[in-house]
Design an enzyme around this catalytic site. Sequence first.
Site, short mmCIF file in Angstrom:
data_model
loop_
_atom_site.label_atom_id
_atom_site.label_comp_id
_atom_site.label_asym_id
_atom_site.label_seq_id
_atom_site.Cartn_x
_atom_site.Cartn_y
_atom_site.Cartn_z
N SER A 40 20.26 -98.17 37.43
CA SER A 40 20.14 -98.11 38.89
C SER A 40 20.72 -99.38 39.48
O SER A 40 20.73 -100.45 38.83
CB SER A 40 18.67 -97.99 39.29
OG SER A 40 18.50 -98.18 40.68
N TYR B 191 9.82 -100.89 38.27
CA TYR B 191 10.90 -99.93 38.04
C TYR B 191 12.24 -100.65 37.99
O TYR B 191 13.07 -100.39 37.10
CB TYR B 191 10.89 -98.89 39.16
CG TYR B 191 12.08 -97.96 39.16
CD1 TYR B 191 12.08 -96.79 38.40
CD2 TYR B 191 13.21 -98.23 39.94
CE1 TYR B 191 13.16 -95.93 38.41
CE2 TYR B 191 14.29 -97.37 39.96
CZ TYR B 191 14.28 -96.22 39.19
OH TYR B 191 15.35 -95.38 39.21
N LYS C 18 15.02 -100.99 34.82
CA LYS C 18 16.43 -100.61 34.92
C LYS C 18 17.34 -101.76 34.53
O LYS C 18 18.44 -101.56 34.01
CB LYS C 18 16.74 -100.11 36.33
CG LYS C 18 16.07 -98.78 36.66
CD LYS C 18 16.50 -97.68 35.70
CE LYS C 18 15.99 -96.32 36.09
NZ LYS C 18 16.51 -95.23 35.23
#
Length: 267
Positions: free
Chosen positions: A158, A171, A175
């Site tokens: 991401s 999160y 990534k």
Amino acid sequence: MTGRRVRVQFPGTMQQALLSGKVALVTASTQGIGLAIARRLARDGAQVVISSRKQASVDRALGQLQAEGLGVSGTVCHVGKREDREALVGETLKRHGAIDILVSNAAVNPFAGRVLDCSEEAWDKIFEVNVKTAFLLAKLVVPHMERRGGGSIVLVSSAAAYQPFPAIGPYSVSKTALLGLTKVLADELAPVNIRVNCLAPGVIRTKFSSALWSDDSLRQRFEEKIAMRRIGEPEECAGTVSFLCSQDAAYITGETIVVAGGFHCRL
């Protein structure tokens, strides 16, 4: 109002043999970016196996893709469960006898808030699914790729790996870890002709990311940071993955391609 959208054109017939003869396994591929990737790989000639945690989701996606005349099959797989991962690989081999491409797309985000407020349980779940399962799936498919004389692995990271998105710090860190995993695997697998690359989407219009774009004020704040001034579409990520899995990218490994409309991405 949900922001300006674009019409995405699919490739013409000249490109449909790009992945002819290849077998692709795509996790979390019944909606959003995963579904767009599965569709594109199949349009470019691959036999694609899709998966999701729920049978109903698999059935729905298969109905859509098969109605388009695409070579796809599917099975249920919760990537966090060892038996499901093994069954996914086993089912792919049973149906097609080989695995040439792995796209590891599965991710979760059960937490929002300040990173230090994240519970240990939520932290562990994020890294279990977002990072560890990508590593474990690679371990499962690499021996089969070696027997084929090579293969291609694409990990889906991401833009948040470079610039953490608000309120989803854990999160974002998971990534970032995928960028490192891509580099390590690429170095170790290059001698056996397995290329490993990474896709880093920006803010893309999917159900998973809807919290970032469904609210007009938040979406506008993101759009101000995006050079193209709009949210991306899942199909705009799919072509990059097909390219990375094709012979057109035969001399590319260990790289991360950012598909984020000009969103600033630097570590």
